[in-house]
Design a protein around this motif. Sequence first.
Motif, PDB file in Angstrom:
ATOM      1  N   LEU A   3      39.017  57.964  47.684  1.00  0.00           N
ATOM      2  CA  LEU A   3      38.885  58.329  46.267  1.00  0.00           C
ATOM      3  C   LEU A   3      38.311  57.179  45.448  1.00  0.00           C
ATOM      4  CD1 LEU A   3      42.189  60.277  45.561  1.00  0.00           C
ATOM      5  CD2 LEU A   3      39.896  61.196  45.530  1.00  0.00           C
ATOM      6  N   LEU A   4      38.614  55.966  45.875  1.00  0.00           N
ATOM      7  CA  LEU A   4      38.157  54.789  45.124  1.00  0.00           C
ATOM      8  C   LEU A   4      36.667  54.539  45.305  1.00  0.00           C
ATOM      9  CD1 LEU A   4      41.015  52.261  45.817  1.00  0.00           C
ATOM     10  CD2 LEU A   4      40.399  53.166  43.614  1.00  0.00           C
ATOM     11  N   LEU A  22      30.066  56.743  28.947  1.00  0.00           N
ATOM     12  CA  LEU A  22      31.424  56.365  28.541  1.00  0.00           C
ATOM     13  C   LEU A  22      31.688  56.759  27.087  1.00  0.00           C
ATOM     14  CD1 LEU A  22      34.073  54.912  29.334  1.00  0.00           C
ATOM     15  CD2 LEU A  22      33.056  52.808  28.502  1.00  0.00           C
ATOM     16  N   LEU A 126      32.887  61.582  34.638  1.00  0.00           N
ATOM     17  CA  LEU A 126      32.488  60.196  34.347  1.00  0.00           C
ATOM     18  C   LEU A 126      32.585  59.322  35.596  1.00  0.00           C
ATOM     19  CD1 LEU A 126      31.861  57.874  32.253  1.00  0.00           C
ATOM     20  CD2 LEU A 126      34.320  57.583  32.091  1.00  0.00           C
ATOM     21  N   VAL A 127      33.707  59.435  36.299  1.00  0.00           N
ATOM     22  CA  VAL A 127      33.948  58.546  37.441  1.00  0.00           C
ATOM     23  C   VAL A 127      33.031  58.875  38.619  1.00  0.00           C
ATOM     24  CG1 VAL A 127      35.681  57.901  39.175  1.00  0.00           C
ATOM     25  CG2 VAL A 127      36.291  58.007  36.779  1.00  0.00           C
ATOM     26  N   PHE A 132      31.621  51.683  39.804  1.00  0.00           N
ATOM     27  CA  PHE A 132      32.626  50.860  39.112  1.00  0.00           C
ATOM     28  C   PHE A 132      32.030  49.679  38.335  1.00  0.00           C
ATOM     29  CE2 PHE A 132      36.003  47.644  38.985  1.00  0.00           C
ATOM     30  CZ  PHE A 132      36.994  48.372  38.355  1.00  0.00           C
ATOM     31  N   LEU A 135      30.605  50.815  35.121  1.00  0.00           N
ATOM     32  CA  LEU A 135      31.668  51.221  34.197  1.00  0.00           C
ATOM     33  C   LEU A 135      32.271  49.988  33.513  1.00  0.00           C
ATOM     34  CD1 LEU A 135      32.685  54.041  33.593  1.00  0.00           C
ATOM     35  CD2 LEU A 135      34.496  53.707  35.249  1.00  0.00           C
ATOM     36  N   LEU A 139      32.401  48.942  29.577  1.00  0.00           N
ATOM     37  CA  LEU A 139      33.620  48.516  28.878  1.00  0.00           C
ATOM     38  C   LEU A 139      33.389  47.191  28.170  1.00  0.00           C
ATOM     39  CD1 LEU A 139      36.512  49.351  31.390  1.00  0.00           C
ATOM     40  CD2 LEU A 139      36.069  50.437  29.205  1.00  0.00           C
ATOM     41  N   GLU A 150      37.287  40.868  34.007  1.00  0.00           N
ATOM     42  CA  GLU A 150      37.283  40.016  35.212  1.00  0.00           C
ATOM     43  C   GLU A 150      38.448  40.380  36.132  1.00  0.00           C
ATOM     44  OE1 GLU A 150      36.730  35.753  34.949  1.00  0.00           O
ATOM     45  OE2 GLU A 150      35.654  36.039  33.071  1.00  0.00           O
ATOM     46  N   LEU A 152      39.955  43.235  36.318  1.00  0.00           N
ATOM     47  CA  LEU A 152      39.659  44.542  36.924  1.00  0.00           C
ATOM     48  C   LEU A 152      38.699  44.390  38.108  1.00  0.00           C
ATOM     49  CD1 LEU A 152      39.250  46.729  33.742  1.00  0.00           C
ATOM     50  CD2 LEU A 152      40.789  47.226  35.614  1.00  0.00           C
ATOM     51  N   TYR A 154      38.180  41.681  40.007  1.00  0.00           N
ATOM     52  CA  TYR A 154      38.884  41.048  41.130  1.00  0.00           C
ATOM     53  C   TYR A 154      39.789  42.069  41.820  1.00  0.00           C
ATOM     54  CZ  TYR A 154      37.751  36.324  39.425  1.00  0.00           C
ATOM     55  OH  TYR A 154      37.118  35.191  39.028  1.00  0.00           O
ATOM     56  N   ALA A 155      40.534  42.818  40.986  1.00  0.00           N
ATOM     57  CA  ALA A 155      41.500  43.772  41.549  1.00  0.00           C
ATOM     58  C   ALA A 155      40.771  44.824  42.377  1.00  0.00           C
ATOM     59  CB  ALA A 155      42.289  44.434  40.428  1.00  0.00           C
ATOM     60  N   TYR A 156      39.701  45.372  41.835  1.00  0.00           N
ATOM     61  CA  TYR A 156      38.963  46.430  42.543  1.00  0.00           C
ATOM     62  C   TYR A 156      38.407  45.912  43.867  1.00  0.00           C
ATOM     63  CZ  TYR A 156      35.681  50.225  43.398  1.00  0.00           C
ATOM     64  OH  TYR A 156      34.985  51.271  43.953  1.00  0.00           O
ATOM     65  N   ILE A 159      41.480  45.265  46.335  1.00  0.00           N
ATOM     66  CA  ILE A 159      42.327  46.398  46.738  1.00  0.00           C
ATOM     67  C   ILE A 159      41.997  46.771  48.183  1.00  0.00           C
ATOM     68  CG2 ILE A 159      42.568  48.909  46.472  1.00  0.00           C
ATOM     69  CD1 ILE A 159      42.541  48.406  43.435  1.00  0.00           C
TER      70      ILE A 159
END
Lengths: 249, 352
Positions: A3-4, A22, A126-127, A132, A135, A139, A150, A152, A154-156, A159
């Motif tokens: 899904l990601l 957006l 949208l997604v 990513f 997007l 933002l 930043e 977000l 790193y996290a993406y 993950i």
Amino acid sequence: MHLLEYYASDHWLSRIDARVKLLVTLIVLVMVLSYRGVGFQLLVAALSLTLIMSMKIPWRIFLLRFSEPLLIVLVVLLLKIFFTGHDPLFSFNILGFHLTAYREGLAEGIAIGSRIMAAISLMAVLVYATPFPELMAALSWLKVPRGFIEILLYAYRYIFVLFEEAMVIYQAQKNRLGYANFRNRLSSFGILTGSLILKAFEQSQTLSTAMVQRGYDGNMPLFQRRPFRSSEIFLSCLVVTVMGILWGI
Amino acid sequence: MKKVAPGFVIALIGGLALPQNAVAMHIAEGLLPFNWAAFWFAVALPFFAWGIYRLNQRSSEDLSFKPLVGLMAAVVFIISCMPIPVPFAGTCSHPCGTGISGILVGPAISVVITAAALLIQALFLAHGGLSTLGADVVSMGVMGSFTGFLTFRALRSVKVNMAVAAFMAGLFADWATYFMTSVELAAGIRGEGAFLPLFWKVLIAFIPTQLPLGVLEGAMTAGMVVLLYKKRPDLLIKMRVIKAREVAVIGAVLIALTIFFSGVAPAEASKWTGVDEVVIEKIAKEQGREPREPLINMEQGDLPLFIFLVAGVVGGFAAGYYWRVLIAEKGPPLCRGGAERSPEASAKIRGS
């Protein structure tokens, strides 16, 4: 994890600037949330679902995304039908409980359910049509704090890495009789999450060392923005105007 | 007109919420009307702004801090997607992970971490939503992180054991999150109805899963903090969870105890009589068997030293006699490589 990663790269909507998508999504979302009624929301849901179908999203991905919101719609609907209102619609006995459904509750439940469906479908469009990083660039253009973007990014990025680590640890634990009973399962899960945090610490040290060696000074260079195309501005204005008129009716 | 039994409504919400407990943790996209969605964004905003301020402050001191926070967000994302078994409810549920992030990086930055994890979940998994992000950040980020952090610090300040403090922090962080979610849900979906009756019903519906889940999350938080303390106490010092002085004091106490017991215990032990004297000797005396001198008294003279010396001489002789078998002939023959090398290769080596 699928899904990601899913993104309909060959759809015409994917070629439109992420900032435009957006902005239009947020404006229509506000309209959906503030609309008192069902018609506009059902229209938005139908249009969004049509767009999603045209993107040829695999059924598995679609169902995974929509299963939870549909469950919530069902819960809210039942809660409202049997708990809110005065004008009885029908009644019956089940397991010793006397149940009465109310007309006002049904109306309210349908209103909330259609709002959820419209908002969920809109976000899905949208997604599915925006990668990513684009997007995140959008933002950033909307003045969302740079530090948050930043985080977000790193996290993406991590993950997937940490999820893979988690799966390796999980398999290793299973092979050594982890998760065999409840107590063991709990302790295995604690070790797994603790190890993930340790991995995150170690990865962050390695990452920051590598970045500092490449000139990182605490701020990640973000995105190059291209100027808007006139067709994009025209299309977004058209969509917002039409939606605004429909919202007002 | 009969009113429906409240018990049935609770069972209905609970029963439907059980199979997919992510329902409970995140408020779905579109569930809240515009005014409530905006209100929760307004509540979350100051905490978020404070978190960003603290993040920029800490990352200006330490360049590795932002990557660390990003990775913590990834961990919170993964933790809150992982199913764990809930006893009594007979189902799986998801922990929040905000208790541990609140303890490790502080509550303000934990709000930013939660917001990042929630935004990715909302965008890609449809867990929560963009319009309900404010409400979800308030319940999970603000309530969870602050409750976890304050509980941990309060208990540590009165010298409560670290594992117990972490357990309580995880427990209360989880319960506070679901308490706040109940408030938000009841306020958002009540329509024209009264707030309090619906709030109690939503809260009670969460109890079968969230009460035991809170205990499990507490146990996990304690496990994680203890694991970090054992494996990488330097990280806990860096994250300002514990002070270097605390680790030094605990280390000094441990060393002192080790020295004390290693020094005192043998001396003390020599004063104690063993089982031979206390039991066997006593019974033997009762049966008329008095103790007599041993045939070879090891405690007299240098007999043990002599035996060890002889053993050393014999062992050394044997090892010296068989050293080729033991060491040299185990590997490949020493001269074979040179013999098999081609004349060209040998010439090349000599030339180089």
